[in-house]
Design a protein around this motif. Sequence first.
Motif, PDB file in Angstrom:
ATOM      1  N   LEU A  38       0.778  -1.286  -0.166  1.00 46.75           N
ATOM      2  CA  LEU A  38       0.073  -0.043   0.043  1.00 46.75           C
ATOM      3  C   LEU A  38       0.850   1.295   0.111  1.00 46.75           C
ATOM      4  CD1 LEU A  38      -2.802  -1.073   2.546  1.00 46.75           C
ATOM      5  CD2 LEU A  38      -2.733  -1.517   0.299  1.00 46.75           C
ATOM      6  N   THR A  39       2.090   0.965   0.197  1.00 48.60           N
ATOM      7  CA  THR A  39       3.082   2.354   0.144  1.00 48.60           C
ATOM      8  C   THR A  39       3.908   1.899  -0.946  1.00 48.60           C
ATOM      9  OG1 THR A  39       4.515   0.939   1.541  1.00 48.60           O
ATOM     10  CG2 THR A  39       2.925   2.469   2.595  1.00 48.60           C
ATOM     11  N   GLY A  44       8.446   6.856  -0.964  1.00 51.34           N
ATOM     12  CA  GLY A  44       7.984   6.911   0.619  1.00 51.34           C
ATOM     13  C   GLY A  44       6.740   7.555   0.748  1.00 51.34           C
ATOM     14  N   ARG A  45       5.818   7.108  -0.150  1.00 52.31           N
ATOM     15  CA  ARG A  45       4.473   7.727  -0.173  1.00 52.31           C
ATOM     16  C   ARG A  45       3.464   6.662  -0.089  1.00 52.31           C
ATOM     17  NH1 ARG A  45       4.387  12.838  -3.871  1.00 52.31           N
ATOM     18  NH2 ARG A  45       2.476  13.331  -2.935  1.00 52.31           N
ATOM     19  N   TRP A  46       2.053   6.921   0.203  1.00 47.62           N
ATOM     20  CA  TRP A  46       1.138   5.964  -0.137  1.00 47.62           C
ATOM     21  C   TRP A  46       1.167   5.702  -1.663  1.00 47.62           C
ATOM     22  CZ3 TRP A  46      -0.705   3.464   3.885  1.00 47.62           C
ATOM     23  CH2 TRP A  46      -0.773   4.270   5.045  1.00 47.62           C
ATOM     24  N   ILE A  47       0.641   4.543  -2.031  1.00 45.40           N
ATOM     25  CA  ILE A  47       0.703   4.107  -3.310  1.00 45.40           C
ATOM     26  C   ILE A  47      -0.079   4.878  -4.173  1.00 45.40           C
ATOM     27  CG2 ILE A  47      -0.810   2.185  -3.413  1.00 45.40           C
ATOM     28  CD1 ILE A  47       2.445   2.388  -5.263  1.00 45.40           C
ATOM     29  N   HIS A  48      -1.297   5.309  -3.854  1.00 46.81           N
ATOM     30  CA  HIS A  48      -2.190   6.201  -4.415  1.00 46.81           C
ATOM     31  C   HIS A  48      -1.742   7.582  -4.659  1.00 46.81           C
ATOM     32  CE1 HIS A  48      -3.565   7.726  -0.682  1.00 46.81           C
ATOM     33  NE2 HIS A  48      -3.706   8.759  -1.478  1.00 46.81           N
ATOM     34  N   GLN A  49      -0.607   7.899  -4.137  1.00 50.42           N
ATOM     35  CA  GLN A  49      -0.202   9.204  -4.438  1.00 50.42           C
ATOM     36  C   GLN A  49       0.920   9.318  -5.254  1.00 50.42           C
ATOM     37  OE1 GLN A  49       1.047   9.914  -0.229  1.00 50.42           O
ATOM     38  NE2 GLN A  49      -0.800  11.486   0.257  1.00 50.42           N
ATOM     39  N   ARG A 104      -6.610  -2.182  -6.882  1.00 52.82           N
ATOM     40  CA  ARG A 104      -6.936  -2.616  -5.420  1.00 52.82           C
ATOM     41  C   ARG A 104      -5.979  -1.918  -4.440  1.00 52.82           C
ATOM     42  NH1 ARG A 104      -7.900  -7.506  -8.073  1.00 52.82           N
ATOM     43  NH2 ARG A 104      -5.747  -8.313  -7.471  1.00 52.82           N
ATOM     44  N   ALA A 105      -4.553  -2.098  -4.591  1.00 52.87           N
ATOM     45  CA  ALA A 105      -3.710  -1.431  -3.610  1.00 52.87           C
ATOM     46  C   ALA A 105      -3.843  -0.090  -3.569  1.00 52.87           C
ATOM     47  CB  ALA A 105      -2.293  -1.815  -4.301  1.00 52.87           C
TER      48      ALA A 105
END
Length: 118
Positions: A38-39, A44-49, A104-105
């Motif tokens: 999820l990262t 070093g961020r959330w994966i969606h970012q 999904r992630a």
Amino acid sequence: MSATTASVIDLHSRTLDLRLAQEDRAEDVGRLAADDRLTCHVRGRWIHQCVSSSVHVNPVTRHRWCRDCKTELSVAVDELTLTVRITCPRCGDGHSAATNSLVRACNASLSQAVRRAA
């Protein structure tokens, strides 16, 4: 910046840092597949970012890649409606098992980030 705002930002940052470290360890010992993170360990961020970064394009595994069009897939993350779309800018498709896994992630990452910020 008020003390309340600073502590919410600090908490959010600590939550992300903790999750990054946990996922790094789990991946290193084989308990977590890189696709299920999820990262993003690179940024070093959330994966969606950061999923829209070219770092996340892989024609071999088809992560953010349309095999038919030989094109990088586009990413749209809407943090207000909590939706993630990954599509081919040429054909409008681009779906694959890797794309589905990445969506999904991103959805899970977005959910974690919003829940932690609240």
